[in-house]
Design an enzyme around this catalytic site. Structure first.
Site, PDB file in Angstrom:
ATOM      1  N   HIS A  68      31.844  57.949  27.339  1.00  0.00           N
ATOM      2  CA  HIS A  68      31.405  57.827  28.621  1.00  0.00           C
ATOM      3  C   HIS A  68      32.531  56.997  29.143  1.00  0.00           C
ATOM      4  O   HIS A  68      33.091  57.108  30.476  1.00  0.00           O
ATOM      5  CB  HIS A  68      30.174  57.723  28.818  1.00  0.00           C
ATOM      6  CG  HIS A  68      29.564  57.135  30.227  1.00  0.00           C
ATOM      7  ND1 HIS A  68      29.711  57.845  31.477  1.00  0.00           N
ATOM      8  CD2 HIS A  68      29.516  55.852  30.517  1.00  0.00           C
ATOM      9  CE1 HIS A  68      29.635  57.085  32.374  1.00  0.00           C
ATOM     10  NE2 HIS A  68      29.396  55.824  32.030  1.00  0.00           N
ATOM     11  N   ASP A  97      58.589  64.583  49.922  1.00  0.00           N
ATOM     12  CA  ASP A  97      57.948  65.018  48.633  1.00  0.00           C
ATOM     13  C   ASP A  97      57.756  63.557  47.785  1.00  0.00           C
ATOM     14  O   ASP A  97      58.539  62.682  48.264  1.00  0.00           O
ATOM     15  CB  ASP A  97      58.483  65.986  47.664  1.00  0.00           C
ATOM     16  CG  ASP A  97      57.503  66.608  46.881  1.00  0.00           C
ATOM     17  OD1 ASP A  97      56.715  66.002  45.989  1.00  0.00           O
ATOM     18  OD2 ASP A  97      57.153  67.595  46.794  1.00  0.00           O
ATOM     19  N   TRP A 133      34.096  51.647  24.567  1.00  0.00           N
ATOM     20  CA  TRP A 133      35.229  51.869  25.245  1.00  0.00           C
ATOM     21  C   TRP A 133      36.471  50.606  25.053  1.00  0.00           C
ATOM     22  O   TRP A 133      37.663  50.915  25.009  1.00  0.00           O
ATOM     23  CB  TRP A 133      35.147  52.181  26.668  1.00  0.00           C
ATOM     24  CG  TRP A 133      35.076  51.063  27.513  1.00  0.00           C
ATOM     25  CD1 TRP A 133      34.258  50.364  27.871  1.00  0.00           C
ATOM     26  CD2 TRP A 133      36.462  50.622  28.451  1.00  0.00           C
ATOM     27  NE1 TRP A 133      34.704  49.544  28.853  1.00  0.00           N
ATOM     28  CE2 TRP A 133      35.856  49.366  29.191  1.00  0.00           C
ATOM     29  CE3 TRP A 133      37.756  50.876  28.276  1.00  0.00           C
ATOM     30  CZ2 TRP A 133      36.697  48.435  29.767  1.00  0.00           C
ATOM     31  CZ3 TRP A 133      38.449  50.014  29.209  1.00  0.00           C
ATOM     32  CH2 TRP A 133      37.922  49.046  29.964  1.00  0.00           C
ATOM     33  N   SER A 161      51.294  59.262  30.800  1.00  0.00           N
ATOM     34  CA  SER A 161      51.155  59.685  32.031  1.00  0.00           C
ATOM     35  C   SER A 161      51.117  58.615  33.138  1.00  0.00           C
ATOM     36  O   SER A 161      51.634  58.766  34.265  1.00  0.00           O
ATOM     37  CB  SER A 161      49.890  60.561  31.738  1.00  0.00           C
ATOM     38  OG  SER A 161      49.400  60.872  33.087  1.00  0.00           O
ATOM     39  N   SER A 162      50.408  57.711  33.049  1.00  0.00           N
ATOM     40  CA  SER A 162      50.200  56.507  33.951  1.00  0.00           C
ATOM     41  C   SER A 162      51.507  55.987  34.134  1.00  0.00           C
ATOM     42  O   SER A 162      51.868  55.727  35.509  1.00  0.00           O
ATOM     43  CB  SER A 162      49.049  55.540  33.482  1.00  0.00           C
ATOM     44  OG  SER A 162      47.995  56.252  33.501  1.00  0.00           O
ATOM     45  N   HIS A 245      41.868  43.617  31.986  1.00  0.00           N
ATOM     46  CA  HIS A 245      41.517  43.028  33.149  1.00  0.00           C
ATOM     47  C   HIS A 245      42.417  43.471  34.223  1.00  0.00           C
ATOM     48  O   HIS A 245      41.892  43.955  35.294  1.00  0.00           O
ATOM     49  CB  HIS A 245      41.384  41.501  33.179  1.00  0.00           C
ATOM     50  CG  HIS A 245      40.583  40.941  34.475  1.00  0.00           C
ATOM     51  ND1 HIS A 245      39.170  41.212  34.442  1.00  0.00           N
ATOM     52  CD2 HIS A 245      41.019  40.801  35.743  1.00  0.00           C
ATOM     53  CE1 HIS A 245      38.742  40.968  35.358  1.00  0.00           C
ATOM     54  NE2 HIS A 245      39.718  40.632  36.338  1.00  0.00           N
ATOM     55  N   GLU A 247      43.532  46.301  34.356  1.00  0.00           N
ATOM     56  CA  GLU A 247      43.109  47.657  34.436  1.00  0.00           C
ATOM     57  C   GLU A 247      41.851  47.735  35.515  1.00  0.00           C
ATOM     58  O   GLU A 247      41.942  48.685  36.254  1.00  0.00           O
ATOM     59  CB  GLU A 247      42.514  48.132  33.093  1.00  0.00           C
ATOM     60  CG  GLU A 247      41.891  49.431  33.017  1.00  0.00           C
ATOM     61  CD  GLU A 247      42.728  50.808  33.547  1.00  0.00           C
ATOM     62  OE1 GLU A 247      44.003  50.575  33.382  1.00  0.00           O
ATOM     63  OE2 GLU A 247      42.168  51.776  33.827  1.00  0.00           O
ATOM     64  N   TYR A 249      41.536  46.236  37.941  1.00  0.00           N
ATOM     65  CA  TYR A 249      41.817  46.062  39.513  1.00  0.00           C
ATOM     66  C   TYR A 249      42.706  47.288  39.650  1.00  0.00           C
ATOM     67  O   TYR A 249      42.776  47.734  40.811  1.00  0.00           O
ATOM     68  CB  TYR A 249      42.896  44.731  39.665  1.00  0.00           C
ATOM     69  CG  TYR A 249      41.796  43.555  39.400  1.00  0.00           C
ATOM     70  CD1 TYR A 249      40.598  43.693  40.316  1.00  0.00           C
ATOM     71  CD2 TYR A 249      42.065  42.583  38.782  1.00  0.00           C
ATOM     72  CE1 TYR A 249      39.890  42.513  40.161  1.00  0.00           C
ATOM     73  CE2 TYR A 249      41.449  41.287  38.646  1.00  0.00           C
ATOM     74  CZ  TYR A 249      39.947  41.445  39.499  1.00  0.00           C
ATOM     75  OH  TYR A 249      39.176  40.275  39.471  1.00  0.00           O
ATOM     76  N   SER A 260      40.231  50.513  54.001  1.00  0.00           N
ATOM     77  CA  SER A 260      41.228  49.928  54.940  1.00  0.00           C
ATOM     78  C   SER A 260      41.505  50.908  56.065  1.00  0.00           C
ATOM     79  O   SER A 260      41.841  50.827  57.076  1.00  0.00           O
ATOM     80  CB  SER A 260      42.236  49.222  54.610  1.00  0.00           C
ATOM     81  OG  SER A 260      41.681  48.229  53.504  1.00  0.00           O
ATOM     82  N   HIS A 294      37.831  35.706  30.366  1.00  0.00           N
ATOM     83  CA  HIS A 294      36.473  35.492  30.722  1.00  0.00           C
ATOM     84  C   HIS A 294      35.919  36.865  29.967  1.00  0.00           C
ATOM     85  O   HIS A 294      34.418  36.872  30.393  1.00  0.00           O
ATOM     86  CB  HIS A 294      36.438  35.523  32.216  1.00  0.00           C
ATOM     87  CG  HIS A 294      36.885  36.685  32.971  1.00  0.00           C
ATOM     88  ND1 HIS A 294      37.450  36.887  34.283  1.00  0.00           N
ATOM     89  CD2 HIS A 294      36.604  38.029  32.919  1.00  0.00           C
ATOM     90  CE1 HIS A 294      37.727  38.172  34.679  1.00  0.00           C
ATOM     91  NE2 HIS A 294      37.242  39.016  33.752  1.00  0.00           N
ATOM     92  N   HIS A 295      36.520  37.843  29.476  1.00  0.00           N
ATOM     93  CA  HIS A 295      35.728  38.790  28.758  1.00  0.00           C
ATOM     94  C   HIS A 295      35.310  38.083  27.565  1.00  0.00           C
ATOM     95  O   HIS A 295      34.604  38.907  26.550  1.00  0.00           O
ATOM     96  CB  HIS A 295      36.585  40.034  28.673  1.00  0.00           C
ATOM     97  CG  HIS A 295      36.812  40.608  30.042  1.00  0.00           C
ATOM     98  ND1 HIS A 295      36.074  41.742  30.700  1.00  0.00           N
ATOM     99  CD2 HIS A 295      37.868  40.453  30.855  1.00  0.00           C
ATOM    100  CE1 HIS A 295      36.619  41.860  31.756  1.00  0.00           C
ATOM    101  NE2 HIS A 295      37.747  41.280  32.011  1.00  0.00           N
ATOM    102  N   THR A 320      39.179  38.151  47.412  1.00  0.00           N
ATOM    103  CA  THR A 320      38.343  39.350  47.636  1.00  0.00           C
ATOM    104  C   THR A 320      37.413  39.130  48.856  1.00  0.00           C
ATOM    105  O   THR A 320      37.109  39.894  49.644  1.00  0.00           O
ATOM    106  CB  THR A 320      37.565  39.552  46.448  1.00  0.00           C
ATOM    107  OG1 THR A 320      38.425  39.379  45.153  1.00  0.00           O
ATOM    108  CG2 THR A 320      37.038  40.779  46.281  1.00  0.00           C
ATOM    109  N   LYS A 323      39.101  39.978  52.148  1.00  0.00           N
ATOM    110  CA  LYS A 323      39.052  41.412  52.129  1.00  0.00           C
ATOM    111  C   LYS A 323      37.888  41.983  53.013  1.00  0.00           C
ATOM    112  O   LYS A 323      37.798  42.491  53.942  1.00  0.00           O
ATOM    113  CB  LYS A 323      39.271  42.263  51.022  1.00  0.00           C
ATOM    114  CG  LYS A 323      40.740  42.241  50.506  1.00  0.00           C
ATOM    115  CD  LYS A 323      41.091  43.018  49.425  1.00  0.00           C
ATOM    116  CE  LYS A 323      42.488  43.203  49.235  1.00  0.00           C
ATOM    117  NZ  LYS A 323      43.207  44.162  50.328  1.00  0.00           N
ATOM    118  N   ARG A 442      23.574  45.290  25.865  1.00  0.00           N
ATOM    119  CA  ARG A 442      24.115  46.551  26.102  1.00  0.00           C
ATOM    120  C   ARG A 442      24.600  47.378  24.687  1.00  0.00           C
ATOM    121  O   ARG A 442      24.386  46.773  23.543  1.00  0.00           O
ATOM    122  CB  ARG A 442      25.312  46.448  26.865  1.00  0.00           C
ATOM    123  CG  ARG A 442      26.659  45.698  26.067  1.00  0.00           C
ATOM    124  CD  ARG A 442      27.716  45.296  26.934  1.00  0.00           C
ATOM    125  NE  ARG A 442      28.620  46.670  27.332  1.00  0.00           N
ATOM    126  CZ  ARG A 442      29.826  46.298  27.813  1.00  0.00           C
ATOM    127  NH1 ARG A 442      30.165  45.322  27.917  1.00  0.00           N
ATOM    128  NH2 ARG A 442      30.462  47.509  27.986  1.00  0.00           N
TER     129      ARG A 442
END
Lengths: 517, 394
Positions: A68, A97, A133, A161-162, A245, A247, A249, A260, A294-295, A320, A323, A442
């Site tokens: 998932h 293009d 994951w 790809s990315s 991390h 990732e 964002y 926006s 922090h993870h 943040t 924004k 979890r």
């Protein structure tokens, strides 16, 4: 030049170098993955509907949580944003293009192979990836099922790809803008994607390095992550989160760009603080590189490390916040209407902010000792990813779909989809805050009795949310097949070059650069 | 104020005042409701909030959590208040005409600096708590905690007391064949026992994959990492039984390795510890005893339930691990069976090396049990001394 139509048949899609075709393929692919990841989520929620093991065994449950997460992050959210970038960035900067159209074709077409490889592991002996994951070693190395090698190769392909997609986006934005389109005139969606693309180029190779080290540990006798051989299981987490991390964002910055664009259109008022939005995005991107641990507050870092990562993480609240304040000020004293894209955008601002609050709470290291690895964390990141990333994608689709296909979607159905999704997601994820605080870890297939009521509510919400997305598919197909014809501007005086071309947008746009005021 | 207009500004301030009052009203009403026991009981049953816990640290963390929570609520009320105000007042349908303003350096500066100040206010108490939590010096009791797939081992350093703590919830309750007990999934055969009012230091590590030792009431959560030792400490204020769970995904039975801490008055703890030491002596003496087939079988069944059932199934039929009914190991040469149990299986990380997890009596019993249960009927048996001989000869 301008009247070259698309090729006929399947070859059109296989060989296309057209940014609109490739954008559409990315979006359809991402939606397919969204449904697949959603089915995995519903298996999880069905098993958690009540205490005890009813539907699946724990080892399969672990495969579901893992798949998932992987499918939603790498298959649904990221390709959706790349699809939107493909469709919109050339039209927003006045380019004919993408800068590297053949590579564009290749970056899309390797994705279906990556995900076929990943999904096929579910049918293999020993099952698919079952280590979450975040695939922490040594559960993902020494103790992993044999299919882990397929998982590693799938991640390599997704990364390739990315990276190609990001190079293309950067090249397009930096080289292909119409004359007069200075950097500080670019729409925010273009800005946020430019910054996102740099993040991707910086961290995807780190992820590739991480899974390559796993591959070496599993097959070639190295011990990067095995203490018994002189390695370090915590090293894995540092490397993973140095990727992980930024990732998160990567999955939210383009959403900022979309919101926006939408809020000013429906508030009929220019975006408040354009320049500060650009600087805030850049600050968030910079901070994303120095907060990864922090993870890992509970791995036993020295106190100096804990303090540094706590302070750095808290700092993210500042840009943040800027924004959010800018969006609210854009709405303030506007002349608002609430079409479906605006509803999704407003829900984005509110619910993403709630996710931001729980993020701020999680950044407080001592309190994190109680939150870490509980459902509070699950609630937090689903609040920033579902009403954050996913809602922004819905908003973008409703906002630009009339431009893409030339027909207006059915406003009543769009609003119904919004409210069903809104209620469904809050029913699903809000109770998770409570069970998390009350102590539910979890990634468990079964739980103690005191968590039963909230889990039942969450499961019902999940099914409501899930089935609303089938309804979304219906709305989109209905719009493509027919409906009220859209005007070129579609909305009431929206800003941006994309609204100056016909609806539906011709196969080739801006073969000569448009004037930019 | 120039960009908003004076009249509007005063109106705005009024609305702000109203919305700022709201949470205060909410809080008082919650407290007023709190007087009713039924509401409190119901809230407790549903479990809405973090536990306050039973240690000074857990109280401090709870207070910190609530402080940050209320700050967030206030910010939320202000921001969402303004947002809803404009959504209601500034609609095109009610004839609102859009203003033209779109930037203000002063405002931008203000909403950068004010949040930064609020963050500093949060960081101060957080830092002081963290420093306290990290000071594990001057502990009076040291306990080594080792995470295994899927159980915990507790070793009282310097006391010669060490034992495993396994889930006792029966499979029938998990699979819905029996009603679930009060402490479903949160009950173990041997809890960790500690005295109240003494500084207890935990040295936490793991044997196989990552685990995390977490007891919410103690506010202790530390990752258990193979090859590394993390430390944490606690001083429990009140005697009682506190329950927690493994918090780091550790494989199939991650949800089934709970932690139970029994905090006792000091005298009770001393008695318990003495009893444990006696038990250890008795066990040592028993190592040279001879047991009957029935004794071995009965003990073996218990050992099987605690250590093997997760992978090999309730009736030996297999699952994550292979079936044990009529297959090579359980009905083959007995020495090969001992070897698998004592040394594990080369190249298979999932099958534990039980040689250093189970004592010789338990090994002898569980092997005897497996060779005679479920129709295997081998009729042979082992004594603890046989295991000892095997270990010596290899």
């Amino acid at each position: 030049m301008g009247d070259h139509g698309p090729a006929k048949g399947f070859g059109r899609w296989l060989f296309t170098t057209n940014h609109k075709d490739i954008g559409s393929m990315y979006l359809w692919f991402s939606f397919a993955m969204f449904l697949m990841g959603g089915v995995f989520a519903l298996v999880i929620r069905a098993e958690l509907f009540q205490p005890g093991l009813q539907l699946v065994e724990p080892e399969f449950f672990n495969q579901m949580t893992t798949m998932h997460g992987l499918v939603m992050v790498f298959g649904a959210v990221m390709p959706a944003f790349v699809g939107l970038a493909n469709w919109m960035i050339p039209m927003m900067v006045g380019a004919p293009d993408m800068a590297l159209p053949r590579m564009n074709n290749w970056s899309f077409w390797i994705l279906p192979f990556a995900f076929t490889l990943l999904a096929s592991t579910l049918l293999m002996e020993g099952g698919g990836p079952n280590f979450g994951w975040t695939f922490y070693a040594p559960l993902s190395t020494t103790y992993a099922p044999p299919s882990v090698t397929y998982f590693i190769f799938a991640v390599h392909i997704m990364g390739a790809s990315s990276i190609m997609g990001s190079i293309n986006i950067i090249a397009t934005i930096l080289n292909m803008r119409a004359p007069g389109m200075t950097l500080m005139k670019m729409p925010l969606f273009v800005w946020t994607w430019l910054i996102t693309a740099y993040l991707l180029i910086a961290v995807m190779p780190v992820l590739a390095g991480c899974v390559t080290m796993m591959l070496m540990d599993i097959h070639f006798g190295t011990s990067f992550f095995s203490a018994a051989g002189g390695g370090d299981p915590v090293l894995f987490q540092h490397v993973f989160w140095f990727f992980g991390h930024p990732e998160v964002y990567i999955m939210i910055l383009p959403a900022f760009g979309i919101v926006s664009a939408i809020i000013p259109t429906f508030a009929r008022k220019p975006l408040f603080g354009y320049a500060s939005m650009v600087y805030a995005t850049a600050s968030i991107a910079f901070l994303s590189f120095i907060v990864w641990a922090h993870h890992m507050f509970t791995v036993g870092m020295p106190i100096a490390g804990e303090l540094f990562f706590m302070y750095a993480t808290m700092l993210i609240a500042v840009p943040t916040g800027v924004k959010v304040f800018n969006w609210v000020s854009t709405m303030f004293r506007g002349s608002m209407t609430f079409e479906t894209p605006m509803l999704f955008a407003i829900a984005f601002v509110i619910l993403f902010t709630i996710g931001g609050f729980s993020g701020l709470m999680l950044s407080i290291a001592p309190a994190d000792f109680q939150y870490h690895d509980t459902y509070f964390v699950v609630a937090h990141f689903h609040y920033v990813l579902v009403p954050g990333a996913v809602f922004s994608i819905f908003a973008a689709v409703y906002y630009w779909l009339p431009k893409w296909c030339g027909n207006m979607y059915d406003e009543r159905l769009g609003k119904a989809h919004f409210w069903l999704s809104f209620v469904g997601l809050n029913l699903t994820f809000f109770p998770m805050h409570f069970v998390g605080l009350a102590g539910m870890p979890r990634r468990i297939p079964d739980y103690a009795l005191q968590f039963a009521d909230f889990n039942q509510i969450a499961s019902m919400g999940a099914f409501l949310f899930g089935f609303s997305q089938v309804f979304f598919l219906f709305i989109v197909i209905k719009t493509i097949r027919g409906g009220e014809k859209a005007t070129d501007a579609v909305w009431d005086n929206p800003e941006g070059l994309e609204w100056t071309v016909a609806s539906p947008a011709p196969y080739h746009t801006f073969t000569t650069p448009p004037p930019v005021k | 104020m120039r960009l908003i207009g004076k009249q509007l500004a005063s109106k705005l301030l009024w609305v702000l005042g109203q919305v700022l009052l709201l949470p205060t009203l909410l809080m008082t009403s919650v407290q007023a409701f709190g007087a009713s026991d039924a509401v409190v009981d119901e809230a407790q049953r549903w479990g809405l909030n973090m536990t306050e816990g039973v240690t000074a640290v857990s109280h401090e963390i709870y207070d910190l959590h609530m402080l940050i929570f209320w700050i967030c609520v206030w910010i939320g009320v202000v921001v969402f208040g303004i947002m809803f105000y404009s959504m209601i007042m500034h609609r095109k349908s009610s004839g609102a005409v859009p203003a033209k303003f779109h930037e203000s350096t002063a405002v931008e500066l203000a909403w950068t600096l004010i949040p930064a100040l609020i963050l500093v206010m949060m960081a101060i108490p957080a830092t002081s708590s963290l420093i306290k939590i990290y000071d594990s010096s001057e502990a009076e009791i040291n306990i080594k905690i080792v995470g295994y797939q899927w159980k915990w081992q507790y070793e009282y350093l310097g006391e010669d007391v060490s034992f495993f703590s396994n889930l006792t919830t029966p499979q029938d309750e998990i699979y819905g064949l029996a009603p679930k007990g009060e402490h479903y999934l949160l009950e173990v055969d041997e809890p960790l026992v500690i005295p109240v009012n003494k500084k207890v230091r935990f040295l936490i590590t793991a044997n196989d994959v990552l685990h995390a030792w977490w007891v919410p009431a103690l506010a202790v959560k530390r990752d258990a990492i193979p090859g590394f030792v993390n430390d944490a400490w606690t001083i429990v204020d009140e005697p009682g039984i506190y329950r927690g769970q493994c918090a780091e995904l550790c494989g199939k039975a991650h949800g089934f390795m709970p932690i139970v801490v029994h905090a006792m008055e000091e005298a009770d703890y001393a008695n318990w510890l003495a009893g444990k030491k006696e038990e250890a002596e008795e066990l040592k003496a028993a190592m040279s005893q001879t047991f009957t087939m029935d004794e071995l079988y009965a003990r073996g069944e218990k050992v099987y339930q605690a250590n093997c059932v997760a992978c090999h199934g309730a009736n030996g039929g297999g699952g994550l691990g292979p079936s044990l009914v009529g297959t090579g190991i359980t009905t083959g040469p007995i020495n090969a069976h001992i070897n698998v149990m004592v040394n594990g299986v080369a190249g298979n990380a999932v099958m534990p090396v039980f040689g250093n997890q189970l004592n010789n009596i338990d090994l002898a019993s569980v092997i005897t049990f497996k060779r005679n249960a479920w129709g295997n009927n081998m009729g042979d048996q082992l004594q603890p001394v046989d295991i000892l001989t095997f270990k010596k000869n290899q």
